[in-house]
Write an enzyme that holds these catalytic residues in place. Structure first.
Site, short mmCIF file in Angstrom:
data_model
loop_
_atom_site.label_atom_id
_atom_site.label_comp_id
_atom_site.label_asym_id
_atom_site.label_seq_id
_atom_site.Cartn_x
_atom_site.Cartn_y
_atom_site.Cartn_z
N ARG A 135 0.82 -1.23 0.00
CA ARG A 135 0.00 0.00 0.00
C ARG A 135 0.84 1.26 0.00
O ARG A 135 0.44 2.29 0.56
CB ARG A 135 -0.96 0.04 1.20
CG ARG A 135 -2.08 -0.99 1.16
CD ARG A 135 -3.27 -0.51 0.34
NE ARG A 135 -4.12 -1.65 0.02
CZ ARG A 135 -5.24 -1.97 0.66
NH1 ARG A 135 -5.68 -1.20 1.61
NH2 ARG A 135 -5.94 -3.03 0.31
N ARG A 137 -3.55 6.35 1.07
CA ARG A 137 -4.14 7.56 1.66
C ARG A 137 -3.24 8.30 2.64
O ARG A 137 -3.53 9.45 2.98
CB ARG A 137 -5.45 7.18 2.36
CG ARG A 137 -6.55 6.85 1.39
CD ARG A 137 -7.62 5.99 2.02
NE ARG A 137 -7.09 4.66 2.29
CZ ARG A 137 -7.79 3.67 2.84
NH1 ARG A 137 -9.03 3.86 3.20
NH2 ARG A 137 -7.23 2.50 3.03
N ARG A 184 -6.57 10.93 -6.26
CA ARG A 184 -7.83 10.19 -6.15
C ARG A 184 -9.02 11.14 -6.31
O ARG A 184 -9.99 10.82 -6.98
CB ARG A 184 -7.91 9.46 -4.81
CG ARG A 184 -9.07 8.48 -4.75
CD ARG A 184 -9.23 7.85 -3.39
NE ARG A 184 -9.44 8.83 -2.35
CZ ARG A 184 -9.64 8.57 -1.07
NH1 ARG A 184 -9.63 7.32 -0.65
NH2 ARG A 184 -9.82 9.52 -0.20
N ASP A 215 -6.50 -3.15 -7.77
CA ASP A 215 -7.04 -3.83 -6.58
C ASP A 215 -7.31 -5.29 -6.90
O ASP A 215 -7.63 -5.62 -8.04
CB ASP A 215 -8.32 -3.15 -6.10
CG ASP A 215 -8.64 -3.57 -4.66
OD1 ASP A 215 -8.11 -2.93 -3.74
OD2 ASP A 215 -9.38 -4.55 -4.47
O1 CP3 Z 1 -0.06 -1.91 -2.48
C1 CP3 Z 1 -0.25 -1.03 -3.34
O2 CP3 Z 1 0.13 0.16 -3.19
C2 CP3 Z 1 -0.88 -1.42 -4.66
C3 CP3 Z 1 -2.28 -1.30 -4.77
C4 CP3 Z 1 -3.16 -2.24 -3.95
C5 CP3 Z 1 -4.40 -1.82 -3.41
N1 CP3 Z 1 -5.03 -2.90 -2.90
C6 CP3 Z 1 -4.92 -0.43 -3.46
C7 CP3 Z 1 -6.00 -0.06 -2.51
C8 CP3 Z 1 -3.02 -3.59 -3.66
C9 CP3 Z 1 -1.85 -4.53 -3.94
C10 CP3 Z 1 -4.22 -4.00 -3.01
C11 CP3 Z 1 -4.48 -5.38 -2.58
C12 CP3 Z 1 -5.73 -5.69 -1.86
N2 CP3 Z 1 -6.96 -5.14 -2.04
C13 CP3 Z 1 -5.84 -6.71 -0.89
C14 CP3 Z 1 -4.72 -7.65 -0.48
C15 CP3 Z 1 -3.77 -7.02 0.48
C16 CP3 Z 1 -4.35 -6.76 1.83
O3 CP3 Z 1 -4.52 -5.56 2.14
O4 CP3 Z 1 -4.60 -7.73 2.57
C17 CP3 Z 1 -7.17 -6.72 -0.44
C18 CP3 Z 1 -7.73 -7.65 0.60
C19 CP3 Z 1 -7.87 -5.74 -1.17
C20 CP3 Z 1 -9.32 -5.40 -1.09
C21 CP3 Z 1 -9.52 -4.05 -0.59
N3 CP3 Z 1 -9.24 -2.90 -1.30
C22 CP3 Z 1 -10.05 -3.66 0.67
C23 CP3 Z 1 -10.47 -4.62 1.77
C24 CP3 Z 1 -10.06 -2.28 0.69
C25 CP3 Z 1 -10.62 -1.41 1.79
C26 CP3 Z 1 -9.72 -1.36 2.95
C27 CP3 Z 1 -8.94 -0.08 2.94
O5 CP3 Z 1 -7.71 -0.13 3.12
O6 CP3 Z 1 -9.60 0.96 2.76
C28 CP3 Z 1 -9.51 -1.81 -0.53
C29 CP3 Z 1 -9.30 -0.41 -0.93
C30 CP3 Z 1 -7.93 -0.03 -1.40
N4 CP3 Z 1 -7.14 -0.75 -2.25
C31 CP3 Z 1 -7.27 1.19 -1.12
C32 CP3 Z 1 -6.06 1.19 -1.82
C33 CP3 Z 1 -5.02 2.28 -1.87
C34 CP3 Z 1 -7.83 2.33 -0.27
C35 CP3 Z 1 -9.00 2.91 -0.99
C36 CP3 Z 1 -9.03 4.41 -1.08
O7 CP3 Z 1 -8.06 5.07 -1.53
O8 CP3 Z 1 -10.09 4.94 -0.75
#
Ligand code: CP3
Length: 347
Positions: free
Chosen positions: A28, A32, A41, A78
């Site tokens: 990540r 944010r 974003r 994602d």
């Molecule tokens: O790591 C990186 O910088 C690359 C991009 C990336 C994102 N999600 C961007 C993201 C990667 C590799 C992921 C993987 C991901 N997505 C996983 C596996 C890794 C982990 O965290 O266990 C999972 C389970 C998801 C599903 C997901 N996406 C969830 C559960 C959420 C909400 C939780 C949260 O952190 O808000 C997301 C949203 C998400 N994916 C964000 C980002 C930067 C935040 C959303 C936003 O900017 O509003």
């Protein structure tokens, strides 16, 4: 160094090379906690629009590289986009996380699109990879990724993130054959999806199995090991020499032998296991990635420095890529990331 040895630090670690200073990136890292991410974003409108906008997705991927000089960039996308490409509805509730249409039975499963149909909706992601392959600094490795089938299936069945993945376990119990078909469908689509990322310029791929920790015994073998092994074998057949990182988060004892069982070149570790234990039990089979607790990026200070040094020291005798044990959180301070990197690189 010989000609055929990889030059980039991440690729050298993945090839099993021991380096005096471990390369570093962060799950990540585009997120944010960075004001420039929040601005881009907002420009995109929302999170999913950002994922599907190649120029802006490439921009946020590059932001942490410019600011911190990480050794790897991870494609901004994602793990749940593939669910949408398979025909599920997907949206994000602000402050709550992902929501999807649910899969309750074999009929819902039969209504999904076939694996080979995913490319029409995922093509903007391949374009992001192509842009990044052109724009990244020569020393930075580009990592593509997908969710592992079990974790993706848990979201598709429940329609959201759950604490114990209860709905997926319930479907597995009620109709194991149907659940297996879902996992097989996701695995097949994932092979094609990652293969296109590699053709577009991804140099490494990572499989995120965030909920592997709730699988025990034969279920761990059937749903955390076998589908990952199948994906890795297929990718390596299509792209000889492609390095793969696998992240069976909270697998505990399941980390032992995971690289051998799946063919992964590197096992990513969460921070519930100690680096000393993991060095003895997991790193003996090859490269590991991890595993500083992400909370240090919030709290900083002497504890951050001491724990960063401890992780580096514990993994010093083998190939290691420094990372957090899970994603950096929105309340983290960018200065703490700088402090972590300086601690790793200055020793
Ligand atoms: O790591 C990186 O910088 C690359 C991009 C990336 C994102 N999600 C961007 C993201 C990667 C590799 C992921 C993987 C991901 N997505 C996983 C596996 C890794 C982990 O965290 O266990 C999972 C389970 C998801 C599903 C997901 N996406 C969830 C559960 C959420 C909400 C939780 C949260 O952190 O808000 C997301 C949203 C998400 N994916 C964000 C980002 C930067 C935040 C959303 C936003 O900017 O509003």
């Amino acid at each position: 160094m010989t000609e055929n040895r990889p030059q980039k630090t991440i690729l050298r670690a993945l090839a099993g090379e021991l380096q005096p200073v471990p390369p570093v990136w962060m799950m990540r890292q585009a997120g944010r906690y960075l004001p420039e991410y929040r601005a881009t974003r907002a420009q995109a409108g929302d999170f999913l629009s950002l994922c599907y906008n190649p120029e802006l997705a490439a921009e946020v991927t590059l932001q942490p590289i410019r600011r911190f000089g990480f050794d790897a960039a991870i494609l901004f996308a994602d793990i749940l986009l593939i669910c949408q490409a398979l025909g599920a509805d997907l949206w994000f509730e602000t402050g709550e996380g992902p929501r999807l249409s649910t899969i309750a039975n074999a009929a819902d499963l039969a209504a999904l699109r076939p694996a080979h149909a995913v490319h029409d909706r995922l093509s903007p992601i391949y374009e992001t990879v192509r842009l990044l392959a052109r724009e990244l600094p020569a020393e930075t490795t580009l990592i593509g990724f997908a969710g592992a089938p079990w974790t993706v299936a848990t979201y598709m069945v429940a329609g959201r993130g759950t604490k114990d993945q209860g709905p997926a376990h319930a479907l597995m119990t009620a109709d194991r054959a149907a659940f297996q078909r879902l996992v097989d469908l996701v695995a097949e689509a994932t092979i094609d999806y990652l293969s296109e990322q590699v053709k577009a310029g991804a140099e490494v791929v990572k499989l995120f199995d965030s909920w592997a920790g709730s699988l025990k015994g034969p279920d761990f073998t059937d749903f955390a090991v076998k589908p990952v092994a199948r994906i890795i074998a297929a990718l390596k057949a299509r792209h000889p020499g492609l390095p793969v990182i696998a992240f069976p988060r909270e697998a505990g004892q399941g980390y032992v032998g995971f690289a051998r069982a799946t063919g992964a070149d590197c096992v990513a570790l969460d921070n519930s296991v100690s680096p000393e234990w993991a060095a003895a039990q997991v790193q003996i089979d090859g490269c590991v990635q991890g595993n500083l607790a992400p909370g240090h990026m919030v709290t900083g200070g002497d504890a951050l420095v001491a724990e960063t040094r401890r992780v580096v020291e514990a993994f010093r005798k083998g190939p290691h890529i420094f990372n957090l044990g899970h994603g950096i959180t929105p309340d983290a301070a960018p200065e703490n990331v700088t402090l972590m990197i300086e601690t790793i690189r200055r020793g």
